[in-house]
Design a protein around this motif. Sequence first.
Motif, short mmCIF file in Angstrom:
data_model
loop_
_atom_site.label_atom_id
_atom_site.label_comp_id
_atom_site.label_asym_id
_atom_site.label_seq_id
_atom_site.Cartn_x
_atom_site.Cartn_y
_atom_site.Cartn_z
N LYS A 360 32.88 9.87 42.72
CA LYS A 360 33.95 10.75 42.37
C LYS A 360 33.68 12.10 42.01
CE LYS A 360 36.51 7.10 39.29
NZ LYS A 360 36.59 6.65 38.12
N PHE A 380 36.56 7.15 47.54
CA PHE A 380 37.13 7.93 46.56
C PHE A 380 37.16 9.38 47.16
CE2 PHE A 380 35.57 4.78 44.17
CZ PHE A 380 36.23 4.47 43.24
N ASP A 382 38.15 13.42 46.65
CA ASP A 382 38.47 14.61 45.50
C ASP A 382 38.47 13.87 44.19
OD1 ASP A 382 38.33 16.32 47.43
OD2 ASP A 382 40.43 16.41 47.81
N GLY A 383 37.65 13.11 43.71
CA GLY A 383 37.56 12.38 42.51
C GLY A 383 38.49 11.33 42.26
N LYS A 384 39.42 10.92 43.14
CA LYS A 384 40.43 9.78 43.02
C LYS A 384 40.12 8.68 43.86
CE LYS A 384 44.01 12.58 41.00
NZ LYS A 384 43.77 14.08 41.55
N LYS A 385 40.76 7.48 43.47
CA LYS A 385 40.37 6.31 44.39
C LYS A 385 41.69 6.50 45.52
CE LYS A 385 40.10 1.62 45.15
NZ LYS A 385 40.79 0.51 44.14
N PHE A 386 41.07 6.48 46.57
CA PHE A 386 42.03 6.68 47.90
C PHE A 386 42.42 5.21 48.54
CE2 PHE A 386 42.19 7.72 52.51
CZ PHE A 386 43.22 8.69 52.47
#
Length: 408
Positions: A360, A380, A382-386
Amino acid sequence: NPSQLDAAGPKPRHNTTRVMVGNVAVGGGAPIVVQSMTNTDTADVEGTIAQVAALSRAGSEMVRITVDRDEAAAAVPHIRDGLRKRGITTPLIGDFHYIGHKLLADHPACAEALDKYRINPGNVGFKDKRDKQFTDIVETAIKYGKAVRIGANWGSLDQELLTHLMEENANSAAPLDARAVTREAMVQSALLSAKRAEEIGLPKTRMVLSAKVSAVQDLIAVYQTLASRSDYAIHLGLTEAGMGSKGIVASSAALGILLQQGIGDTIRISLTPEPGGDRTLEVQVAQELLQTMGFRTFVPLVAACPGCGRTTSTTFQELARSIQDFIRDEMPNWKAQYPGVEQLNVAVMGCIVNGPGESKHADIGISLPGTGEAPAAPVFVDGKKFKTLRGPAIAQDFKALVIDYIEQ
Ligand code: SF4
């Protein structure tokens, strides 16, 4: 005290005079330049062209070549031409010792083809002829509009100056230890030669100084003193750093401390290559040092955990290596390819303990499954789960996601 954390970071760069070496700016706030040196016989034109090309491709922004005899000096213009035909304009620096004045006088095409001459003030000539020979090299640099590096070296220190300072020290009220006097001689050797070159007519805008030592603490002290007494552009390097990890650690420790203090406009990591080893390693280490310290960005930065008993055998290491190699070997011109992308942090982690957290923090990261974890690799962005990758082609799929991410 939180304000201590606020104050973290390198000191402002030491204010030095900018020098143009060919098309590369050194000092005066320019990005810290990576340079390297060939170990081919310069008289071997094809071999030297091949190595300069390899060093340039690896990211060396200037390359120094030995010019030790007539055959080497005669080869220099051919090396320059051969490189130009390959589209390589990396500045070439001639490394001269003992007879540089003669080689430059006898080979004007060499004097013209080089972008900078390195003079060692400790061996520019014998006592009675030293000033004349030094003057001759400096006048050649003035005539051809070239830069000069005055490079003092612990191993070939000006013995006359050292003896003089030792005698002065012995007669002083509070004598220093011999090593401190030698450090002082290193600094004075560089500064007195630079002053003499200015008197001859070489402007400060054409001069770079170095004072290389092989011991880390001495090197740091010498360069701190040199920087405190002048504003010449500074070339940093630990001489005779050694082989393998010893050379890398010693150079990184010494240069890292100086760079953090704002000292150093161009660096060389002098590594003794393993037999048959790759000369470009010194360029890679120099780039990694500048990048890990946050001074420059060369390749996307890959953060990988070391792996431990929680990683699934060699799968994690293979994946981490595969992604690292892909980024280093297949994306060398990524900034040119993707204008506007200044830096990229990629995380490759081995299990759920630190994997998601570290991923993250990165621009794009993957957390591979550790022992006993479900065979799934969350990615992840930009810090989010993709998304979650599964199956035998996780490395390939992740590389494609890295490319997609940059392109977007
Ligand atoms: Fe081990 Fe997991 Fe930490 Fe990697 S992230 S070192 S695999 S605990």
